[in-house]
Design a protein around this motif. Sequence first.
Motif, PDB file in Angstrom:
ATOM      1  N   MET A 116       0.843  -1.172   0.000  1.00 29.44           N
ATOM      2  CA  MET A 116       0.000   0.000   0.000  1.00 29.44           C
ATOM      3  C   MET A 116       0.895   1.244   0.000  1.00 29.44           C
ATOM      4  SD  MET A 116      -2.966   0.852   2.662  1.00 29.44           S
ATOM      5  CE  MET A 116      -3.373   2.493   3.025  1.00 29.44           C
ATOM      6  N   SER A 117       0.573   2.195  -0.820  1.00 22.55           N
ATOM      7  CA  SER A 117       1.342   3.413  -0.955  1.00 22.55           C
ATOM      8  C   SER A 117       0.557   4.580  -0.351  1.00 22.55           C
ATOM      9  CB  SER A 117       1.605   3.679  -2.435  1.00 22.55           C
ATOM     10  OG  SER A 117       2.233   4.917  -2.581  1.00 22.55           O
ATOM     11  N   THR A 118       1.256   5.418   0.415  1.00 21.11           N
ATOM     12  CA  THR A 118       0.622   6.580   1.021  1.00 21.11           C
ATOM     13  C   THR A 118       1.237   7.837   0.426  1.00 21.11           C
ATOM     14  OG1 THR A 118       0.362   5.367   3.076  1.00 21.11           O
ATOM     15  CG2 THR A 118       0.127   7.736   3.197  1.00 21.11           C
ATOM     16  N   TYR A 119       0.390   8.719  -0.060  1.00 17.60           N
ATOM     17  CA  TYR A 119       0.857   9.967  -0.642  1.00 17.60           C
ATOM     18  C   TYR A 119       0.439  11.108   0.276  1.00 17.60           C
ATOM     19  CZ  TYR A 119       1.171  14.059  -3.582  1.00 17.60           C
ATOM     20  OH  TYR A 119       1.473  15.307  -4.065  1.00 17.60           O
ATOM     21  N   ILE A 120       1.386  11.945   0.605  1.00 11.48           N
ATOM     22  CA  ILE A 120       1.110  13.132   1.406  1.00 11.48           C
ATOM     23  C   ILE A 120       1.502  14.343   0.564  1.00 11.48           C
ATOM     24  CG2 ILE A 120       1.687  14.397   3.498  1.00 11.48           C
ATOM     25  CD1 ILE A 120       2.294  11.772   4.842  1.00 11.48           C
ATOM     26  N   SER A 121       0.574  15.260   0.438  1.00 12.10           N
ATOM     27  CA  SER A 121       0.853  16.447  -0.372  1.00 12.10           C
ATOM     28  C   SER A 121       1.968  17.268   0.272  1.00 12.10           C
ATOM     29  CB  SER A 121      -0.411  17.289  -0.516  1.00 12.10           C
ATOM     30  OG  SER A 121      -0.737  17.878   0.712  1.00 12.10           O
ATOM     31  N   PRO A 122       2.688  18.045  -0.535  1.00  7.12           N
ATOM     32  CA  PRO A 122       3.787  18.865   0.005  1.00  7.12           C
ATOM     33  C   PRO A 122       3.330  19.856   1.081  1.00  7.12           C
ATOM     34  CG  PRO A 122       3.914  18.782  -2.387  1.00  7.12           C
ATOM     35  CD  PRO A 122       2.637  18.121  -1.999  1.00  7.12           C
ATOM     36  N   GLU A 123       2.111  20.389   0.953  1.00  6.05           N
ATOM     37  CA  GLU A 123       1.606  21.337   1.949  1.00  6.05           C
ATOM     38  C   GLU A 123       1.393  20.655   3.298  1.00  6.05           C
ATOM     39  OE1 GLU A 123      -0.146  20.827  -0.994  1.00  6.05           O
ATOM     40  OE2 GLU A 123       0.736  22.513  -2.079  1.00  6.05           O
TER      41      GLU A 123
END
Length: 119
Positions: free
Chosen positions: A1-8
Amino acid sequence: MSTYISPEIQAGLDAARKKAMRRRNKLRVETGEHSFRVLRFQEDGFTLDVEDAPHLRGLVDLYDGGRHFLQCLIVASEEQDGEMRYEFKRATAVTDRPPVDFELGEFVPAGLIERPDGS
């Protein structure tokens, strides 16, 4: 599972982490008239927030609250994750007494009692 967190969001998390470290840690480094809050302290150096501190070099004093505990000769080593790492070339503990040039025995009298004849 991949988790993406926005730069902000990542920037907000990093700012909250730095704020918590600053609040928790009472250590500060002083050089001349400038004072900077220490984020992390290790036995071979310390880190400061890269936004607050310039590339320090030379003789600095480390304080724990109001207690002066180390006088250090430092050099800037690396910048990583918004923190600037400084390494000790020399770290000398600060004492509240001057050094003595003789060995102190285990028994040290609290004071001297005069003889009844005044000698």
